[in-house]
Design an enzyme around this catalytic site. Structure first.
Site, short mmCIF file in Angstrom:
data_model
loop_
_atom_site.label_atom_id
_atom_site.label_comp_id
_atom_site.label_asym_id
_atom_site.label_seq_id
_atom_site.Cartn_x
_atom_site.Cartn_y
_atom_site.Cartn_z
N ASP A 180 0.90 -1.14 -0.08
CA ASP A 180 0.14 0.08 0.22
C ASP A 180 0.56 1.70 0.03
OD1 ASP A 180 -3.30 0.51 0.68
OD2 ASP A 180 -2.30 2.09 2.13
N TYR A 189 -2.89 11.36 3.55
CA TYR A 189 -3.69 11.35 1.80
C TYR A 189 -3.46 13.07 1.35
CZ TYR A 189 -5.61 6.73 2.41
OH TYR A 189 -5.12 5.89 2.12
N HIS A 201 -4.84 -7.32 -0.87
CA HIS A 201 -4.28 -6.24 -0.98
C HIS A 201 -3.36 -6.49 0.18
CE1 HIS A 201 -3.39 -1.96 -1.40
NE2 HIS A 201 -3.92 -1.91 -0.31
#
Ligand SMILES: *[C@@H]1O[C@H](CO)[C@@H](O)[C@H](O)[C@H]1NC(C)=O
Ligand SMILES: *[C@@H]1O[C@H](CO)[C@@H](O)[C@H](O)[C@H]1NC(C)=O
Ligand SMILES: *[C@@H]1O[C@H](CO)[C@@H](O)[C@H](O)[C@H]1NC(C)=O
Length: 433
Positions: free
Chosen positions: A204, A351, A410
């Protein structure tokens, strides 16, 4: 006349090719400080302090009190399963497990089984595990940096630690450094731990950080391994676009063609499932306030992403596909690394800090990696982002190892730590000459 036309076309062709494949200059990074930058604090900077996870009785009671007084969720609409987000009925069951089965004391002991430390780098306190191997046979030991992403934590790698640090039919061992994800300060961390060179594995966001690290410091990274490889170089984007007319041109693995094409269904999937990214990338403090104040909200927000990240079809399953995981491991991460230290806001800000025009303009994503860095990519079938080898090599120039696995998604370290360990070890053995 024709000669002129050919010349012009030729020049244009060269120009476009240069634009697409040319290597932009390395961006210059100014030293960022994350505190108020007071010089007098700097003496403290290089000290390394032992650290233990600790949950107080008061914290545990606070959680139970919150669960006791929380208002019941709105019942789900019929047959929506998890299409509107994590189903409130599943969440109710999980809250029941936290209330009656999850043993904070026992989990704290589990998490503290490996040595942990903190140190301050550029004003930022970095938390990390540092696990040295047992090495009676005196095998070569390679430093390996393991980087997790969101919504995960160092907990993601716990099941991998024993096999990476003990001898299991391998001619080498790893000394592990596993930091809690913050930013590109990990290279400094490795130097502080006297590792001038090291391997790095990322998943990730950890994969993006690892990729940037290998791009910036090719002399330090002995090899880069990742289960989330993709190239955002302009030439790659052009190839992806061209591939929508001629998929066979770039995607040789027929069985994975539908992971990329048609682009319209990929776009539909990203639109439906990337709301979390947009809200965290634009208003991190708004969502952070909600998540830091509601344990149920935090659980729903994170578990929904774990579910869909593991397989996009999980939204149609009653259990959201979470039964593939150890629920305890998921709760360890959410309770000990998000709820108790209150990191939902800072994690969301990650983010915002990284998904902005400035970060994009730095252009690191468009710089191919130095070919002295060997790279290993493993692709798991239910990963939500797929690129074929022919596109990955635009960025990961020296791709010496590329594996694909049926099944697994994932969060591979949590789902199949054994496969991931094997893949990392198999990659590293290819880089040792
Ligand atoms: C929560 O409710 C349970 C059962 O009603 C009760 O035994 C417990 O003391 C309560 N805990 C707190 C912290 O209020
Ligand atoms: C929780 O775990 C601790 C430590 O492992 C143990 O001593 C205790 O009895 C456990 N509590 C419950 C309620 O099972
Ligand atoms: C190690 O190799 C031996 C012989 O090849 C095999 O019998 C054994 O199961 C292997 N152990 C592990 C943990 O893979």
């Amino acid at each position: 006349m024709e000669v002129v036309l050919v010349l012009i076309l030729g020049l244009f062709h060269t120009f476009v090719l240069h634009l697409l494949t040319g290597t932009p200059e390395f961006p210059k990074f100014e030293e960022t400080r994350w505190d108020d930058g007071k010089r007098c604090n700097r003496d403290d900077d290089s000290k390394i302090h032992p650290f233990r996870v600790s949950v107080s009785q008061q914290d545990i009671e606070d959680i139970h009190l919150r669960l006791n007084i929380s208002r019941p969720s709105m019942p789900p609409l019929q047959d929506t399963q998890h299409r509107y987000g994590l189903n409130p009925l599943l969440l109710r069951d999980i809250l029941g497990i936290i209330r009656t089965q999850y043993n904070f004391t026992e989990r704290q002991e589990f998490l503290n089984q490996y040595p942990q430390f903190t140190t301050k780098i550029q004003g930022l306190i970095v938390h990390f595990l540092h696990v040295k191997p047992r090495n009676p046979a005196n095998l070569p030991v390679y430093p390996l940096l393991l980087l997790h992403g969101w919504p995960s934590s160092v907990r993601e790698f716990y099941e991998m630690i024993p096999t990476l640090t003990t001898e299991v039919n391998r001619s080498f061992l790893f000394e592990l450094v596993i930091p809690s994800l913050v930013a590109l300060v990990f290279w400094l961390l490795m130097r502080r731990l006297y590792h001038e060179t090291f391997y790095v594995h990322g998943s990730d966001w950890g994969a993006l950080v690892a990729t940037d690290m290998a791009t910036l410091y090719p002399d330090s990274v002995l090899g880069l391994h990742s289960n989330f490889c993709f190239s955002l170089r302009y030439i790659s984007l052009v190839k992806i676009a061209l591939g929508s007319w001629f998929p066979s041109l770039f995607v040789k693995e027929v069985e994975f063609r539908d992971k990329l094409y048609p682009l319209s269904s990929l776009a539909r999937f990203y639109l439906a499932e990337s709301g979390y990214l947009h809200i965290q990338g634009t208003k991190p403090d708004t969502i952070g306030m909600a998540l830091d104040n509601s344990l149920e909200g935090l659980l729903a927000f994170i578990l929904e992403k774990v579910s869909v990240g593991s397989n996009k079809h999980n939204i149609h399953l009653p259990g959201a596909g979470l039964d593939k995981f150890s629920l305890t491991a998921l709760l360890d991460t959410i309770l000990f690394y998000y709820w108790l230290p209150k990191t939902a806001t800072t994690a969301a800000r990650f983010y915002a800090e990284n998904l902005n025009i400035k970060a994009f303009k730095e252009g690191l994503h468009n710089i191919p990696m130095n070919k002295k860095v060997p790279c290993g990519c493993v692709f798991f079938e239910y990963e939500f982002l797929y690129q074929p080898k022919s596109i990955l090599t635009d960025k990961f120039v020296n791709l010496v190892h590329y594996t694909t696995y049926k099944s697994v998604g994932h969060f591979a370290a949590l789902e199949r730590s054994d496969i991931l360990v094997e893949d990392i070890a198999s990659f590293v053995s290819k880089t040792i000459t």
